[in-house]
Design an enzyme around this catalytic site. Structure first.
Site, PDB file in Angstrom:
ATOM      1  N   LYS A 111       0.862  -1.177   0.000  1.00 17.11           N
ATOM      2  CA  LYS A 111       0.000   0.000   0.000  1.00 17.11           C
ATOM      3  C   LYS A 111       0.899   1.229   0.000  1.00 17.11           C
ATOM      4  CE  LYS A 111      -4.134   1.546   2.510  1.00 17.11           C
ATOM      5  NZ  LYS A 111      -4.986   1.293   3.674  1.00 17.11           N
ATOM      6  N   GLY A 124      -0.826   7.687  -5.718  1.00 16.58           N
ATOM      7  CA  GLY A 124      -0.557   6.276  -5.453  1.00 16.58           C
ATOM      8  C   GLY A 124       0.385   6.038  -4.289  1.00 16.58           C
ATOM      9  N   ARG A 174       0.505  -5.269   3.542  1.00 21.67           N
ATOM     10  CA  ARG A 174      -0.715  -5.720   4.210  1.00 21.67           C
ATOM     11  C   ARG A 174      -0.982  -7.169   3.839  1.00 21.67           C
ATOM     12  NH1 ARG A 174      -6.032  -2.076   3.671  1.00 21.67           N
ATOM     13  NH2 ARG A 174      -6.046  -2.650   1.489  1.00 21.67           N
ATOM     14  N   ASP A 250     -16.709   0.048  -0.304  1.00 20.49           N
ATOM     15  CA  ASP A 250     -15.409  -0.429  -0.787  1.00 20.49           C
ATOM     16  C   ASP A 250     -14.459  -0.722   0.362  1.00 20.49           C
ATOM     17  OD1 ASP A 250     -15.750   2.525  -0.747  1.00 20.49           O
ATOM     18  OD2 ASP A 250     -13.590   2.536  -1.015  1.00 20.49           O
TER      19      ASP A 250
HETATM   20  P1  AMP Z   1      -9.683   4.624   0.940  1.00 20.74           P
HETATM   21  O1  AMP Z   1      -9.600   5.946   1.555  1.00 20.74           O
HETATM   22  O2  AMP Z   1      -8.512   3.738   1.242  1.00 20.74           O
HETATM   23  O3  AMP Z   1     -10.946   3.888   1.170  1.00 20.74           O
HETATM   24  O4  AMP Z   1      -9.580   4.893  -0.654  1.00 20.74           O
HETATM   25  C1  AMP Z   1     -10.641   5.315  -1.459  1.00 20.74           C
HETATM   26  C2  AMP Z   1     -10.220   5.299  -2.907  1.00 20.74           C
HETATM   27  O5  AMP Z   1      -9.261   6.327  -3.171  1.00 20.74           O
HETATM   28  C3  AMP Z   1      -9.580   4.002  -3.377  1.00 20.74           C
HETATM   29  O6  AMP Z   1      -9.959   3.761  -4.700  1.00 20.74           O
HETATM   30  C4  AMP Z   1      -8.107   4.318  -3.256  1.00 20.74           C
HETATM   31  O7  AMP Z   1      -7.339   3.479  -4.088  1.00 20.74           O
HETATM   32  C5  AMP Z   1      -8.058   5.771  -3.696  1.00 20.74           C
HETATM   33  N1  AMP Z   1      -6.894   6.473  -3.137  1.00 20.74           N
HETATM   34  C6  AMP Z   1      -6.706   6.851  -1.861  1.00 20.74           C
HETATM   35  N2  AMP Z   1      -5.523   7.476  -1.703  1.00 20.74           N
HETATM   36  C7  AMP Z   1      -4.938   7.507  -2.909  1.00 20.74           C
HETATM   37  C8  AMP Z   1      -3.696   8.013  -3.416  1.00 20.74           C
HETATM   38  N3  AMP Z   1      -2.800   8.625  -2.635  1.00 20.74           N
HETATM   39  N4  AMP Z   1      -3.438   7.851  -4.736  1.00 20.74           N
HETATM   40  C9  AMP Z   1      -4.305   7.246  -5.542  1.00 20.74           C
HETATM   41  N5  AMP Z   1      -5.487   6.749  -5.134  1.00 20.74           N
HETATM   42  C10 AMP Z   1      -5.810   6.869  -3.839  1.00 20.74           C
HETATM   43 MG    MG Z   2     -10.494   1.852   0.821  1.00 22.83          MG
END
Ligand code: AMP
Ligand code: MG
Length: 492
Positions: A111, A124, A174, A250
């Site tokens: 991650k 990313g 993870r 998600d």
């Molecule tokens: P989360 O906050 O982990 O539930 O992420 C929600 C969505 O945003 C998912 O599709 C993640 O892959 C995307 N995402 C979160 N942080 C980043 C980041 N720094 N770069 C690209 N995608 C992100």
């Molecule tokens: Mg998520």
């Protein structure tokens, strides 16, 4: 020492539309922050090899170990109630799967190792704070015995990532029994890709619920199992005061593991309306709303499965409604079962639930510390024990003594000795949880001063949560007024 991992990647054998192949980015100067040697051993991985320069390069995403087949998984999801058709792994990459010595198949995921096809506007990457926060909290949850993804390692990338300000970058490794989410089903269902939904369901059954593979109605059973596991999971969260913070579809795993630790937190003073996440402005994911939200998410999963359940739409809907209506009673059984055990009551009798709800109302009125209330009760099983320290948690609330009297009378009617009851209570009520103010302090020391000592100390303490250790007494204490953390940030 060369790193060798026996990967066996089943998800990447699914059709191409389930994921995108991707290469993690090279980290300029990887350095190991934490390695979970106990978990490594459980997984049959060589901790020494993981800590070697080759191992750290692999954990940073700079080098791809032989047999890995890095992919970013496609998924959709409801974020705060709004449907987003394409989310996917935007900052996570599944390196591959391993089969642990005990036979479990587990995902190894990086991650924060760079952009994927799903990154949209994101970089990313991940900052060191959220990475170490997830590591600490997921490992505390595992120590509490709560189903969760695990953390194998955190490495610094040597790179700066830009958030509200420049921060050191890091990658978390993870481990999960799979990364299939409610949102993964939504991804295919939204595209009317019935074949995709069916393949995903078959895959989930094979991997996570193999005992139902040959059943007459496997998809209805899959749904039932997921509902059961989520009901139990949320009950366990509530039993330790955990607030996930971002229960989007998600972020709900089909395995029943806690996943995607963002601005999550444990509450100090008991308050069912508590919200700590800075992004949850409406309080959608407040502590006490988590059961309701889980049920809402499960309804979304049910919708995706409709075409698999019956050719007759009404029949399929009825199947989902029936399974879903079981959620409330399954949750309540697990919830009261857990809280009664926390009160030293192993077998429920009529009226016992009133003891639980009665305690909650005095805790709420007195703003009693959640963790200490249950932990200190174990000292009071003996009817002669002094109650002063306990009463002080409630700020002089008058309802506490009558409640204590009722509770002690109830315990006296059981067939376990006070000593046995107290020991059982100390095995279920943690003395130490990752309190927000301690977590923030430990992370700050790393980010501002490159000093990891407080973090390592906290990690060691929260992963042995049921012991009273005098040297960790400070970590067991709730925050003083000036130490309180009002909001947690996910920092993505
Ligand atoms: P989360 O906050 O982990 O539930 O992420 C929600 C969505 O945003 C998912 O599709 C993640 O892959 C995307 N995402 C979160 N942080 C980043 C980041 N720094 N770069 C690209 N995608 C992100
Ligand atoms: Mg998520």
């Amino acid at each position: 020492m060369p790193l060798s991992i026996a990967f066996d990647n089943s998800y990447s054998r699914l059709p191409n539309r389930f994921y995108e192949r991707v290469r993690p980015e090279v980290a300029p100067s990887p350095g190991l922050l934490v390695l979970n040697t106990t978990l490594a051993a459980d997984l049959g991985l060589d901790a020494e090899a993981l800590a070697s320069p080759d191992g750290v390069a692999a954990l940073a995403g700079s080098e791809i170990p032989a047999g890995a087949d890095p992919i970013a998984l496609a998924y959709a999801g409801h974020q705060f109630g709004h449907f987003v058709p394409a989310l996917g792994d935007g900052r996570a990459i599944l390196l591959g799967e391993i089969v642990a010595p005990d036979g479990r198949r587990l995902d190894l995921q990086l991650k924060g190792s760079g952009r994927t096809a799903f990154s949209r506007r994101g970089d990313g990457k991940a900052a060191v704070g959220p990475v170490l926060r997830e590591y600490l909290i997921s490992e505390a949850m595992a120590a509490f015995g709560i189903p969760t993804t695990r953390s194998l390692a955190a490495v610094a990338t040597g790179e700066t990532v830009l958030r509200e300000r420049p921060l050191p970058g890091a990658v978390l490794t993870r481990v999960a029994s799979s990364h299939i989410r409610v949102g993964t089903f939504q991804y295919f269902a939204h595209r009317s890709d019935e074949d995709g939904v069916r393949r995903l369901a078959d895959y989930a059954i094979d991997r996570l619920y193999p005992d139902i593979a040959g059943a007459d109605a496997p998809y209805a059973m899959l749904y039932e199992r997921v509902v059961q596991r989520q009901a139990r999971l949320i009950a366990l969260w509530l039993s330790v005061g955990f607030i996930h913070g971002v229960m989007n579809t998600d972020n709900m795993a089909i395995s029943g593991e806690t996943i995607d630790y963002g601005p999550c937190a444990f509450m100090d003073a008991y308050d069912p309306g508590m919200v700590l996440s800075s992004i949850d402005r409406q309080g959608r994911y407040a502590y006490g709303r988590q059961p309701q939200i889980a049920q809402w998410n499960l309804a979304r999963l049910g919708e995706c499965l409709l075409p698999l359940l019956s050719d007759d739409r009404d029949k399929a809907v009825q199947l989902v409604v029936d399974r879903l209506s079981g959620f409330a009673s399954q949750f309540e059984t697990a919830y009261f079962g857990q809280f009664l055990e926390k009160l030293g009551i192993a077998e429920e009798r009529p009226g016992d639930r009133d003891l639980v709800t009665g305690l909650f109302s005095i805790m709420q009125m007195g703003r009693a510390d959640f963790t200490l209330t249950f932990r200190r009760l174990a000292d009071l099983v003996d009817p002669k024990a002094d109650t002063e320290a306990f009463l002080s948690l409630f700020g002089g609330n008058a309802g506490v003594e009558p409640w204590l009297k009722l509770w002690r009378e109830r315990l006296a009617t059981g067939n376990r000795s006070p000593r046995e009851i107290a020991a059982a209570m100390r095995a279920i009520n943690p003395a130490i949880i990752p309190r927000n103010h301690q977590v923030e302090k430990a992370l700050d020391a790393i980010i501002e001063g490159s000093d990891g000592a407080a973090y390592i100390r906290l990690l060691q303490a929260v992963t042995r949560p049921f012991e009273d250790r005098p040297e960790d007494a400070d970590l067991a204490q709730p925050p003083r007024l000036e130490e309180r953390v009002a909001a947690t940030f996910c920092g993505t």
